[in-house]
Design a protein around this motif. Structure first.
Motif, PDB file in Angstrom:
ATOM      1  N   PRO A   1       0.978  -1.098   0.082  1.00  0.00           N
ATOM      2  CA  PRO A   1       0.069  -0.197  -0.001  1.00  0.00           C
ATOM      3  C   PRO A   1       0.848   1.302  -0.026  1.00  0.00           C
ATOM      4  O   PRO A   1       2.059   0.957   0.502  1.00  0.00           O
ATOM      5  CB  PRO A   1      -0.849  -0.060   1.207  1.00  0.00           C
ATOM      6  CG  PRO A   1      -0.917  -1.755   1.679  1.00  0.00           C
ATOM      7  CD  PRO A   1       0.433  -2.023   0.959  1.00  0.00           C
ATOM      8  N   THR A   2       0.243   2.243  -0.674  1.00  0.00           N
ATOM      9  CA  THR A   2       1.137   3.363  -0.653  1.00  0.00           C
ATOM     10  C   THR A   2       0.745   4.619   0.283  1.00  0.00           C
ATOM     11  O   THR A   2       1.647   5.531   0.762  1.00  0.00           O
ATOM     12  CB  THR A   2       1.026   4.096  -1.968  1.00  0.00           C
ATOM     13  OG1 THR A   2      -0.380   4.302  -2.299  1.00  0.00           O
ATOM     14  CG2 THR A   2       1.584   3.290  -3.133  1.00  0.00           C
ATOM     15  N   ALA A   3      -0.600   4.485   0.893  1.00  0.00           N
ATOM     16  CA  ALA A   3      -1.173   5.475   1.780  1.00  0.00           C
ATOM     17  C   ALA A   3      -0.320   5.083   3.057  1.00  0.00           C
ATOM     18  O   ALA A   3      -0.124   4.181   3.589  1.00  0.00           O
ATOM     19  CB  ALA A   3      -2.714   5.090   1.883  1.00  0.00           C
ATOM     20  N   PRO A   4       0.062   6.429   3.737  1.00  0.00           N
ATOM     21  CA  PRO A   4       0.573   6.156   5.110  1.00  0.00           C
ATOM     22  C   PRO A   4      -0.090   5.599   6.122  1.00  0.00           C
ATOM     23  O   PRO A   4      -1.212   5.940   6.234  1.00  0.00           O
ATOM     24  CB  PRO A   4       1.221   7.841   5.287  1.00  0.00           C
ATOM     25  CG  PRO A   4       0.485   8.575   4.550  1.00  0.00           C
ATOM     26  CD  PRO A   4       0.057   7.860   3.415  1.00  0.00           C
ATOM     27  N   TRP A   5       0.350   4.674   6.888  1.00  0.00           N
ATOM     28  CA  TRP A   5      -0.380   4.002   7.783  1.00  0.00           C
ATOM     29  C   TRP A   5      -1.103   4.714   8.735  1.00  0.00           C
ATOM     30  O   TRP A   5      -2.330   4.788   9.054  1.00  0.00           O
ATOM     31  CB  TRP A   5       0.578   3.096   8.667  1.00  0.00           C
ATOM     32  CG  TRP A   5      -0.079   2.182   9.862  1.00  0.00           C
ATOM     33  CD1 TRP A   5       0.170   2.717  11.168  1.00  0.00           C
ATOM     34  CD2 TRP A   5      -0.843   1.176   9.980  1.00  0.00           C
ATOM     35  NE1 TRP A   5      -0.699   1.915  12.064  1.00  0.00           N
ATOM     36  CE2 TRP A   5      -1.316   0.851  11.062  1.00  0.00           C
ATOM     37  CE3 TRP A   5      -1.174   0.408   8.607  1.00  0.00           C
ATOM     38  CZ2 TRP A   5      -1.888  -0.154  11.678  1.00  0.00           C
ATOM     39  CZ3 TRP A   5      -1.876  -0.866   9.149  1.00  0.00           C
ATOM     40  CH2 TRP A   5      -2.460  -1.039  10.465  1.00  0.00           C
ATOM     41  N   PRO A   6      -0.542   6.050   9.481  1.00  0.00           N
ATOM     42  CA  PRO A   6      -1.267   6.826  10.541  1.00  0.00           C
ATOM     43  C   PRO A   6      -2.486   7.283  10.043  1.00  0.00           C
ATOM     44  O   PRO A   6      -3.439   7.702  10.841  1.00  0.00           O
ATOM     45  CB  PRO A   6      -0.076   7.548  11.090  1.00  0.00           C
ATOM     46  CG  PRO A   6       1.048   7.315  10.296  1.00  0.00           C
ATOM     47  CD  PRO A   6       1.012   6.324   9.294  1.00  0.00           C
ATOM     48  N   THR A   7      -2.361   7.712   8.673  1.00  0.00           N
ATOM     49  CA  THR A   7      -3.512   8.482   7.986  1.00  0.00           C
ATOM     50  C   THR A   7      -4.633   7.437   7.485  1.00  0.00           C
ATOM     51  O   THR A   7      -5.641   7.903   6.891  1.00  0.00           O
ATOM     52  CB  THR A   7      -3.096   9.189   6.989  1.00  0.00           C
ATOM     53  OG1 THR A   7      -2.518   8.486   5.957  1.00  0.00           O
ATOM     54  CG2 THR A   7      -2.135  10.279   7.259  1.00  0.00           C
ATOM     55  N   LEU A   8      -4.475   6.125   7.457  1.00  0.00           N
ATOM     56  CA  LEU A   8      -5.325   5.203   6.806  1.00  0.00           C
ATOM     57  C   LEU A   8      -6.804   5.338   7.114  1.00  0.00           C
ATOM     58  O   LEU A   8      -7.622   5.386   6.272  1.00  0.00           O
ATOM     59  CB  LEU A   8      -4.995   3.681   7.206  1.00  0.00           C
ATOM     60  CG  LEU A   8      -4.019   3.146   6.181  1.00  0.00           C
ATOM     61  CD1 LEU A   8      -4.120   1.365   6.457  1.00  0.00           C
ATOM     62  CD2 LEU A   8      -4.454   3.036   4.843  1.00  0.00           C
ATOM     63  N   PHE A   9      -6.919   5.545   8.600  1.00  0.00           N
ATOM     64  CA  PHE A   9      -8.365   5.633   8.994  1.00  0.00           C
ATOM     65  C   PHE A   9      -8.857   6.980   9.635  1.00  0.00           C
ATOM     66  O   PHE A   9     -10.036   7.241   9.610  1.00  0.00           O
ATOM     67  CB  PHE A   9      -8.539   4.529  10.318  1.00  0.00           C
ATOM     68  CG  PHE A   9      -8.682   3.064   9.774  1.00  0.00           C
ATOM     69  CD1 PHE A   9      -9.728   2.597   8.877  1.00  0.00           C
ATOM     70  CD2 PHE A   9      -7.383   2.454   9.820  1.00  0.00           C
ATOM     71  CE1 PHE A   9      -9.624   1.239   8.661  1.00  0.00           C
ATOM     72  CE2 PHE A   9      -7.404   1.024   9.352  1.00  0.00           C
ATOM     73  CZ  PHE A   9      -8.594   0.650   8.643  1.00  0.00           C
ATOM     74  N   GLY A  10      -7.779   7.718   9.759  1.00  0.00           N
ATOM     75  CA  GLY A  10      -8.159   9.305   9.990  1.00  0.00           C
ATOM     76  C   GLY A  10      -8.512   9.393  11.331  1.00  0.00           C
ATOM     77  O   GLY A  10      -9.247  10.317  11.719  1.00  0.00           O
TER      78      GLY A  10
ATOM     79  N   PHE B   1       5.127  -2.511   5.634  1.00  0.00           N
ATOM     80  CA  PHE B   1       4.182  -1.427   5.831  1.00  0.00           C
ATOM     81  C   PHE B   1       3.600  -1.166   7.115  1.00  0.00           C
ATOM     82  O   PHE B   1       3.431   0.084   7.595  1.00  0.00           O
ATOM     83  CB  PHE B   1       2.808  -1.629   4.712  1.00  0.00           C
ATOM     84  CG  PHE B   1       1.866  -0.634   4.888  1.00  0.00           C
ATOM     85  CD1 PHE B   1       2.150   0.533   4.151  1.00  0.00           C
ATOM     86  CD2 PHE B   1       0.582  -1.099   5.324  1.00  0.00           C
ATOM     87  CE1 PHE B   1       1.020   1.657   4.410  1.00  0.00           C
ATOM     88  CE2 PHE B   1      -0.332  -0.216   5.254  1.00  0.00           C
ATOM     89  CZ  PHE B   1      -0.237   1.185   4.882  1.00  0.00           C
ATOM     90  N   VAL B   2       3.310  -2.153   8.052  1.00  0.00           N
ATOM     91  CA  VAL B   2       2.545  -1.898   9.367  1.00  0.00           C
ATOM     92  C   VAL B   2       3.731  -1.500  10.246  1.00  0.00           C
ATOM     93  O   VAL B   2       4.631  -2.308  10.199  1.00  0.00           O
ATOM     94  CB  VAL B   2       1.912  -3.224   9.755  1.00  0.00           C
ATOM     95  CG1 VAL B   2       1.019  -2.824  10.924  1.00  0.00           C
ATOM     96  CG2 VAL B   2       0.900  -3.656   8.783  1.00  0.00           C
ATOM     97  N   PRO B   3       3.715  -0.403  11.008  1.00  0.00           N
ATOM     98  CA  PRO B   3       4.590  -0.265  12.024  1.00  0.00           C
ATOM     99  C   PRO B   3       4.596  -1.197  13.022  1.00  0.00           C
ATOM    100  O   PRO B   3       3.737  -1.928  13.494  1.00  0.00           O
ATOM    101  CB  PRO B   3       4.215   1.208  12.341  1.00  0.00           C
ATOM    102  CG  PRO B   3       3.151   1.718  11.402  1.00  0.00           C
ATOM    103  CD  PRO B   3       2.670   0.785  10.799  1.00  0.00           C
ATOM    104  N   PRO B   4       5.933  -1.546  13.810  1.00  0.00           N
ATOM    105  CA  PRO B   4       5.730  -2.431  15.018  1.00  0.00           C
ATOM    106  C   PRO B   4       4.834  -1.779  15.917  1.00  0.00           C
ATOM    107  O   PRO B   4       4.661  -0.836  16.329  1.00  0.00           O
ATOM    108  CB  PRO B   4       7.422  -2.019  15.424  1.00  0.00           C
ATOM    109  CG  PRO B   4       8.075  -1.222  14.502  1.00  0.00           C
ATOM    110  CD  PRO B   4       6.991  -0.738  13.656  1.00  0.00           C
ATOM    111  N   ALA B   5       4.384  -2.947  16.646  1.00  0.00           N
ATOM    112  CA  ALA B   5       3.487  -2.601  17.797  1.00  0.00           C
ATOM    113  C   ALA B   5       2.330  -1.427  17.522  1.00  0.00           C
ATOM    114  O   ALA B   5       2.185  -0.712  18.252  1.00  0.00           O
ATOM    115  CB  ALA B   5       4.310  -2.226  19.033  1.00  0.00           C
ATOM    116  N   SER B   6       1.651  -1.744  16.605  1.00  0.00           N
ATOM    117  CA  SER B   6       0.703  -0.661  16.208  1.00  0.00           C
ATOM    118  C   SER B   6      -0.610  -1.551  16.088  1.00  0.00           C
ATOM    119  O   SER B   6      -1.761  -0.760  15.661  1.00  0.00           O
ATOM    120  CB  SER B   6       1.153  -0.447  14.952  1.00  0.00           C
ATOM    121  OG  SER B   6       1.240  -1.084  13.991  1.00  0.00           O
TER     122      SER B   6
END
Ligand SMILES: C[S@@+](CC[C@H](N)C(=O)[O-])C[C@H]1O[C@@H](n2cnc3c(N)ncnc32)[C@H](O)[C@@H]1O
Length: 234
Positions: free
Chosen positions: A44-53, A121-126
């Motif tokens: 995925p190209t979208a940054p993880w923290p903004t996926l769900f807003g 893509f998924v950050p550690p412990a997230s």
């Protein structure tokens, strides 16, 4: 099951996380449930923290197939975000269509190899939980290396799940279930929760949580399931 009506790419966009360009090798992207399907599934190209807003907890399902579990889980738990990773695009779109028709704001899907997504893509412990329901068993001995649930996969799940988060596993294949649990049982990063039912999986009135669970139960087969808790060991 009736096919959901076809939606345009624009209508599906909020439920389909864009992926970049690139290719996986064919052998990595085949699915036993759809062996003739190959997909080219980069990250995925979208940054993880903004996926769900929002900052709500996120749970991941690996190989959601037609997406029944995520549909019911997202409806039952609107305060949790659900991210489905599915390697076969036609299943991803089928599932995304179900979520789009209901306008569910707390589900997203990506067409990708779950291992790559968990690793890169998924950050550690997230994430609060990883769900792996009825992964393809790849019956033939020479194909077993294609199974998604390997020691490497379990280590990637341990990487992304927060301490005290959950790893849910279910299968109708006793041998594969034994392989998966042997892998996880040997990891200090996980502790089995024998007392815990799989409460994360809302069931239909007929008693199943996923499509493959329905097939197993209707065929008179057994289903094995287990819930692990992520320990503090990093
Ligand atoms: C047997 S189906 C189970 C589907 C669903 N979980 C259920 O229980 O009904 C396994 C699913 O995992 C998907 N899959 C296989 N390997 C995968 C991978 N490496 N990453 C993501 N999805 C994968 C397949 O395409 C298929 O849809």
């Amino acid at each position: 099951m009736r096919k959901p009506r076809r939606l345009s790419n624009d209508e599906l966009a909020p439920w389909v996380v864009p992926v970049g360009s690139g290719q996986w090798e064919e052998k990595q992207t085949e699915s036993e449930s759809s062996p003739s399907q190959t997909a080219h599934c980069p990250l995925p190209t979208a940054p993880w923290p903004t996926l769900f807003g929002n900052a709500n907890p996120v749970e991941i399902e690996v190989g959601m197939g037609k997406g029944l579990f995520l549909l019911n889980a997202a409806l039952a738990r609107p305060e949790t975000n659900f991210f489905g990773i599915e390697i076969v695009r036609k299943y991803q779109l089928y599932a995304a269509t179900r979520y789009a028709i209901r306008g569910l704001p707390n589900v997203k899907t990506a067409c990708a190899d779950a291992k790559g997504v968990l690793r890169d893509f998924v950050p550690p412990a997230s994430v609060a939980a990883v769900h792996v329901y009825f992964p393809d068993p790849w019956w033939k001995a020479r194909h077993k290396k294609r199974r998604v649930f390997t020691p490497e996969f379990a280590a990637l799940a341990a990487r992304v799940i927060v301490p005290r988060g959950r790893l849910y596993i279910a299968s109708d294949v006793e041998e594969y279930f034994g392989v998966m649990t042997a892998i996880v049982d040997a990891m200090p990063a996980f502790a089995v929760r024998p007392e815990e039912e799989n409460l994360a999986a809302p069931r239909t009135e007929a008693g199943f949580a996923t499509n493959f669970e329905r097939k197993a139960l209707e065929g008179g087969g057994a289903v094995w399931r287990v819930v692990y808790s992520r320990t503090e060991v990093m």
